[in-house]
Scaffold this active site. Structure first.
Site, PDB file in Angstrom:
ATOM      1  N   GLY A  21       0.772  -1.242   0.000  1.00 25.60           N
ATOM      2  CA  GLY A  21       0.000   0.000   0.000  1.00 25.60           C
ATOM      3  C   GLY A  21       0.799   1.285   0.000  1.00 25.60           C
ATOM      4  CE  LYS A  74     -11.880 -11.836 -11.363  1.00 20.49           C
ATOM      5  NZ  LYS A  74     -10.622 -11.407 -11.981  1.00 20.49           N
ATOM      6  CG  MET A  99      -1.535  -8.429  -6.284  1.00 21.58           C
ATOM      7  SD  MET A  99      -0.470  -7.627  -7.513  1.00 21.58           S
ATOM      8  CE  MET A  99       0.407  -9.057  -8.110  1.00 21.58           C
ATOM      9  NE  ARG A 100      -8.513 -11.050  -5.589  1.00 22.54           N
ATOM     10  CZ  ARG A 100      -8.515 -12.373  -5.619  1.00 22.54           C
ATOM     11  NH1 ARG A 100      -9.053 -13.022  -6.630  1.00 22.54           N
ATOM     12  NH2 ARG A 100      -8.001 -13.069  -4.629  1.00 22.54           N
ATOM     13  CG  ASN A 116      -2.481  -0.919 -12.722  1.00 20.78           C
ATOM     14  OD1 ASN A 116      -2.443  -0.982 -11.492  1.00 20.78           O
ATOM     15  ND2 ASN A 116      -1.760  -1.731 -13.486  1.00 20.78           N
ATOM     16  CG  HIS A 118       2.994  -2.569 -15.051  1.00 21.85           C
ATOM     17  ND1 HIS A 118       2.545  -3.760 -14.514  1.00 21.85           N
ATOM     18  CD2 HIS A 118       4.071  -2.867 -15.812  1.00 21.85           C
ATOM     19  CE1 HIS A 118       3.316  -4.741 -14.953  1.00 21.85           C
ATOM     20  NE2 HIS A 118       4.245  -4.234 -15.735  1.00 21.85           N
TER      21      HIS A 118
END
Ligand code: GRF
Length: 199
Positions: A21, A74, A99-100, A116, A118
Site C-alpha cells: 500500500g 468475481k 492483484m486481480r 493502474n 505498473h
C-alpha cells in the site's frame, strides 16, 4: 427522497490494493496536503490483514475488505464494489498493487475511469513480476507506467511514464528505486487527469 448535496467539493477517488500500500499512502498523503484536490473515499482490499489496511486505518480512510472466496463469482463481489463506489460518488478508481484482473462488471461501470500503476516501461514486462523480470533480463533502463485499465492485462492506453537508469546488481535497491519513482508519478498523473476533467 432528495439526495443530500455533498459539502466537500474535492474529487472523489477510490484506491484498490492487495498488499503493502505504499502507492495508496502516496495518493492519500497528496490528498491530505493539497497536492491533489481530491479525497480517497474508499480503499478496496481483497486480502484481509494486508498492510495497506493498517495504513488506511491510520489515515482514517474507509475500507472495504473482502474475501473473494466468500462470493459466488468475481462478478458478484465486483457488483458489490460498484454499488459502494456509486454510493460514494467515486469519479476515478486507482489500482495500486491490486492483484486481480477486473471483470466486465467493473469495466462496464467504471471503464475509462480506472487507472493502474505498473512497475515497468510498458509494453515491456507486463504481468505480476515486472521488476524481477526486467532485472533478470538485464535491462539498463527501468521505469514506471500509469495507464488506463481495459480488458487486456497491462494493456490500456498509457497516461504517463518515467524512466531511470540502473546498472547495479542489487534487486532490493532496484525495487526501492522503482517505488520512489512510482509515488510522485502516480500523484502527478492523477492530478493531470483530474485537472483535465475540470476543463
Ligand atoms: C507497485 O510496484 C505497483 O507498480 C504494482 O504493485 C506494486 C504495489 O506496491 N502494480 P505498493 O503496494 O503500492 O507498495
Amino acid at each position: 427522497m432528495l439526495k443530500q448535496k455533498r459539502m466537500d467539493t474535492r474529487h472523489r477517488l477510490a484506491v484498490f490494493a492487495s498488499g503493502n500500500g505504499s502507492n495508496f499512502e502516496a495518493i492519500a498523503a497528496a490528498c491530505a496536503d493539497g497536492r491533489l484536490d481530491a479525497q480517497v473515499v474508499l480503499l478496496v482490499c481483497d486480502r484481509p490483514g494486508a498492510y495497506v489496511c493498517s495504513r488506511a486505518e491510520r489515515l482514517g480512510v474507509e475500507t472495504f475488505v473482502f474475501r473473494p472466496k466468500e462470493y459466488a463469482s468475481k462478478e458478484a463481489y465486483e457488483a458489490e464494489i460498484v454499488r459502494m463506489l456509486d454510493e460514494r460518488g467515486v469519479e476515478l478508481v486507482c489500482l495500486a498493487g491490486y492483484m486481480r484482473i477486473l471483470s466486465r462488471v467493473m469495466l462496464d461501470a467504471y471503464g475509462g475511469r480506472i487507472v493502474n500503476i505498473h512497475p515497468s516501461l510498458l509494453p515491456a514486462f507486463k504481468g505480476a513480476h515486472a521488476i524481477r523480470d526486467a532485472f533478470e533480463y538485464g535491462v539498463k533502463v527501468y521505469g514506471v507506467t500509469v495507464h488506463y485499465v481495459n480488458d487486456e492485462l497491462d494493456g490500456g492506453k498509457i497516461i504517463a511514464q518515467r524512466a531511470f537508469d540502473y546498472t547495479g546488481t542489487d534487486a532490493e535497491e532496484l525495487e526501492a528505486m522503482v517505488h520512489a519513482v512510482e509515488h510522485p508519478l502516480y500523484v502527478e498523473a492523477v492530478a493531470g487527469l483530474l485537472a483535465a476533467g475540470d476543463r
